[in-house]
Design a protein around this motif. Structure first.
Motif, short mmCIF file in Angstrom:
data_model
loop_
_atom_site.label_atom_id
_atom_site.label_comp_id
_atom_site.label_asym_id
_atom_site.label_seq_id
_atom_site.Cartn_x
_atom_site.Cartn_y
_atom_site.Cartn_z
N GLU A 147 0.83 -1.21 0.00
CA GLU A 147 0.00 0.00 0.00
C GLU A 147 0.86 1.25 0.00
N LEU A 148 1.94 1.22 0.77
CA LEU A 148 2.83 2.37 0.85
C LEU A 148 3.50 2.63 -0.49
N ARG A 149 3.91 1.58 -1.16
CA ARG A 149 4.60 1.73 -2.45
C ARG A 149 3.61 2.13 -3.55
N VAL A 150 2.37 1.67 -3.45
CA VAL A 150 1.35 2.09 -4.42
C VAL A 150 1.11 3.59 -4.32
N SER A 151 1.10 4.10 -3.09
CA SER A 151 0.84 5.53 -2.89
C SER A 151 2.00 6.40 -3.39
N CYS A 152 3.17 5.78 -3.63
CA CYS A 152 4.35 6.55 -4.06
C CYS A 152 4.70 6.30 -5.53
N MET A 153 3.84 5.62 -6.28
CA MET A 153 4.16 5.34 -7.68
C MET A 153 4.29 6.63 -8.48
N GLN A 154 5.29 6.69 -9.34
CA GLN A 154 5.56 7.86 -10.17
C GLN A 154 5.15 7.58 -11.62
N ARG A 155 4.59 8.60 -12.28
CA ARG A 155 4.14 8.45 -13.67
C ARG A 155 5.29 8.73 -14.63
N LYS A 156 5.49 7.77 -15.57
CA LYS A 156 6.50 7.94 -16.62
C LYS A 156 5.91 7.47 -17.95
N LYS A 157 6.25 8.18 -19.00
CA LYS A 157 5.73 7.83 -20.32
C LYS A 157 6.57 6.71 -20.93
N VAL A 158 5.88 5.76 -21.56
CA VAL A 158 6.53 4.61 -22.18
C VAL A 158 6.71 4.88 -23.67
N GLN A 159 7.90 4.59 -24.17
CA GLN A 159 8.17 4.72 -25.61
C GLN A 159 7.71 3.45 -26.32
N ILE A 160 6.84 3.62 -27.30
CA ILE A 160 6.31 2.48 -28.05
C ILE A 160 6.98 2.43 -29.42
N GLN A 161 7.63 1.33 -29.72
CA GLN A 161 8.27 1.14 -31.01
C GLN A 161 7.39 0.25 -31.87
N SER A 162 7.32 0.59 -33.17
CA SER A 162 6.47 -0.16 -34.09
C SER A 162 7.03 -0.06 -35.49
N SER A 163 6.65 -1.02 -36.32
CA SER A 163 7.06 -0.99 -37.73
C SER A 163 6.32 0.09 -38.50
N ASP A 164 5.24 0.63 -37.93
CA ASP A 164 4.45 1.68 -38.57
C ASP A 164 4.28 2.85 -37.61
N PRO A 165 5.29 3.75 -37.52
CA PRO A 165 5.21 4.88 -36.58
C PRO A 165 4.04 5.81 -36.84
N SER A 166 3.61 5.94 -38.10
CA SER A 166 2.48 6.83 -38.40
C SER A 166 1.20 6.35 -37.75
N ALA A 167 1.05 5.01 -37.65
CA ALA A 167 -0.15 4.47 -37.00
C ALA A 167 -0.15 4.78 -35.50
N LEU A 168 1.04 4.79 -34.87
CA LEU A 168 1.12 5.10 -33.44
C LEU A 168 0.68 6.53 -33.17
N ALA A 169 0.91 7.41 -34.12
CA ALA A 169 0.57 8.81 -33.92
C ALA A 169 -0.92 9.09 -34.12
N SER A 170 -1.62 8.18 -34.81
CA SER A 170 -3.04 8.44 -35.11
C SER A 170 -4.00 7.49 -34.41
N ASP A 171 -3.61 6.23 -34.23
CA ASP A 171 -4.51 5.25 -33.61
C ASP A 171 -4.60 5.48 -32.10
N ARG A 172 -5.81 5.36 -31.57
CA ARG A 172 -6.05 5.61 -30.15
C ARG A 172 -6.33 4.30 -29.42
N PHE A 173 -5.76 4.18 -28.21
CA PHE A 173 -6.00 2.99 -27.40
C PHE A 173 -7.46 2.96 -26.96
#
Length: 471
Positions: A147-173
């Motif tokens: 519980e203590l460690r959950v309350s201290c989690m830090q947000r970091k952006k993940v780099q997504i690599q793909s064979s089609d970078p243009s799709a990563l920029a337009s497709d939404r999760f």
């Protein structure tokens, strides 16, 4: 005669005072509202737009129907019905701006405050001291440490690599679903031109300080909405994906046309080996992938959520009517008495989760209620407050090893509770502006990226993937 004259004078003085008050009050209202109704004749234009720091006016001013009192400007502003105006002011726009202001404030607080305390009086040093003094057993110490460690989690952006970078920029999760070992994510992405496509994200590269993952995209494309998704263990653990398309069929190596399906689940129970269930409108189907044989069970409502028990031969179902019932898989569809358990919520049930010992079940509904049920006594033993839902089909995530419950509400906030006592441990705002079309999809694991992975939370929203890792 003198008496009547005296009464007349007193009545006249009272009337004069009342009329004077009404004239002054009406004049103030006209002055306050006149500037909004005739902006061309006023010297105040854009700089006189109302602030949105409060939804209600001060208690000392009267509430006028159709008008909003801004305590900062100390003026009334007219609430417009939402027509095309250069600066329309509606209740919805006021509420939206206030929500955005609150979200930005919480994000700023999260970035500034490195260490947070989930429970009053508990920090790392006090926890260790109480453990050494014998006040905490090993189970309690591990739970509180999580519980203590959950309350201290830090947000970091993940780099997504793909064979089609243009799709990563337009497709939404749209959604993400981690497999059993948490080394893969199945993703459903909304394509810009319409429709959805699927992908698999390999999480082995999810290691600090550089968070990189690779997406393997599937060329399969559908113009229909994905209603439900489940990992399926046909050849080995999580060897396939079972997905349910709006309209008719779940898809696997082969397709099964099942009209009007709402939910699906894969069975790891030996009583229903290589089978999956489908929740339909007033019916439940259990289908064998190998033989194609089906069992049908009639219900009184649409089945929106399902999960198989592993030890007991039971399939649990949550309905639009609020009913939760279990099907005894040993009974044939023609037999009687196949309903083994009955529980009831006040709203449509959107998720059911069976705990490991299969003595308790957790369920959430469209009223935002999350309850923990004792299956032996069929009584609610705990309720988790704070979840927000009005009508959406939202999942619920239960992690017994870490002792936490995770749910994302319609307000786009991710909330984490203690499974043990229902204490709200953390409320995480969305990294993007709140919208009913941009509700984050999350996955939590104690081993993100596989056996040697670190605990944390993955959050997918729009085109971005974030990791909240233990610090």
């Amino acid at each position: 005669m003198h008496k009547s004259r005296g009464q007349s004078r007193r009545h006249g003085r009272r009337s004069h005072r009342h009329n004077a008050w009404f004239r002054q009050h009406g004049s103030n209202e006209r002055n306050n509202t006149g500037a909004q109704q005739s902006p061309q004749g006023s010297s105040h234009s854009d700089d006189e737009a109302p602030s949105t720091s409060s939804t209600a006016g001060s208690s000392s001013v009267p509430d006028l129907p159709g008008y909003y009192f801004d305590p900062e400007k100390k003026r009334y502003f007219r609430l417009l019905p939402g027509h095309n105006n250069c600066n329309p002011l509606t209740k919805e726009s006021i509420r939206q701006k206030e929500m955005e202001s609150k979200r930005l404030q919480l994000l700023e607080e999260e970035d500034k405050q490195g260490k947070k305390i989930a429970r009053l009086g508990f920090n790392a040093s006090s926890l260790l001291q109480k453990s050494k003094l014998g006040f905490l057993n090993v189970t309690s110490y591990c739970r509180l440490a999580h519980e203590l460690r959950v309350s201290c989690m830090q947000r970091k952006k993940v780099q997504i690599q793909s064979s089609d970078p243009s799709a990563l920029a337009s497709d939404r999760f749209n959604l993400i679903l981690a497999d059993t070992n948490s080394d893969r994510l199945f993703t459903v992405n909304d394509v810009k031109v319409g429709g959805s496509k699927y992908g698999i994200i390999n999480l082995h590269g999810l290691k600090t300080p550089t968070l990189r993952v690779h997406m393997h995209e599937n060329l399969y494309f559908t113009n229909r909405k994905v209603n439900a998704v489940s990992w399926a263990s046909l050849n080995h653990l999580d060897s396939h994906i079972l997905y349910l398309l709006a309209g008719d069929r779940p898809g696997m190596l082969c397709s099964f046309r099942i009209p009007g399906a709402w939910s699906c689940a894969w069975s790891l129970n030996i009583q229903a080996n290589n089978c999956f269930s489908t929740g339909l409108s007033r019916r439940v189907l259990v289908t064998s992938v190998v033989t194609g044989h089906r069992q049908s069970f009639g219900t009184s409502s649409d089945v929106l959520a399902q999960q198989f028990a592993i030890t007991a031969p039971l399939l649990f179902n949550g309905c639009r009517s609020g009913e939760i019932f279990a099907i005894d898989l040993r009974c044939r569809n023609q037999g009687k008495g196949w309903k083994a358990t009955h529980l009831f919520h006040d709203s449509a049930v959107t998720s059911v989760q069976i705990l490991q010992e299969e003595q308790c079940l957790m369920a959430s509904d469209m009223a935002g209620t999350i309850k923990l049920w004792d299956l032996r006594t069929t009584k609610c033993i705990r309720q988790y407050e704070g979840h927000v839902n009005e009508y959406a089909h939202l999942p619920l995530h239960v992690h017994e090893e870490e002792g936490i419950v995770v749910a994302v509400g319609q307000d786009c906030y991710t909330r984490i509770w203690s499974l043990h006592d229902a204490q709200l441990l953390r409320t995480i705002p969305s990294p993007h502006p709140t919208s009913k079309a941009d509700i984050p999809s999350v996955a939590f694991s104690s081993r993100l990226g596989g056996f040697r992975g670190a605990p944390g939370l993955l959050m997918a929203i729009r085109q971005d993937l974030y990791c909240f890792s233990y610090s």
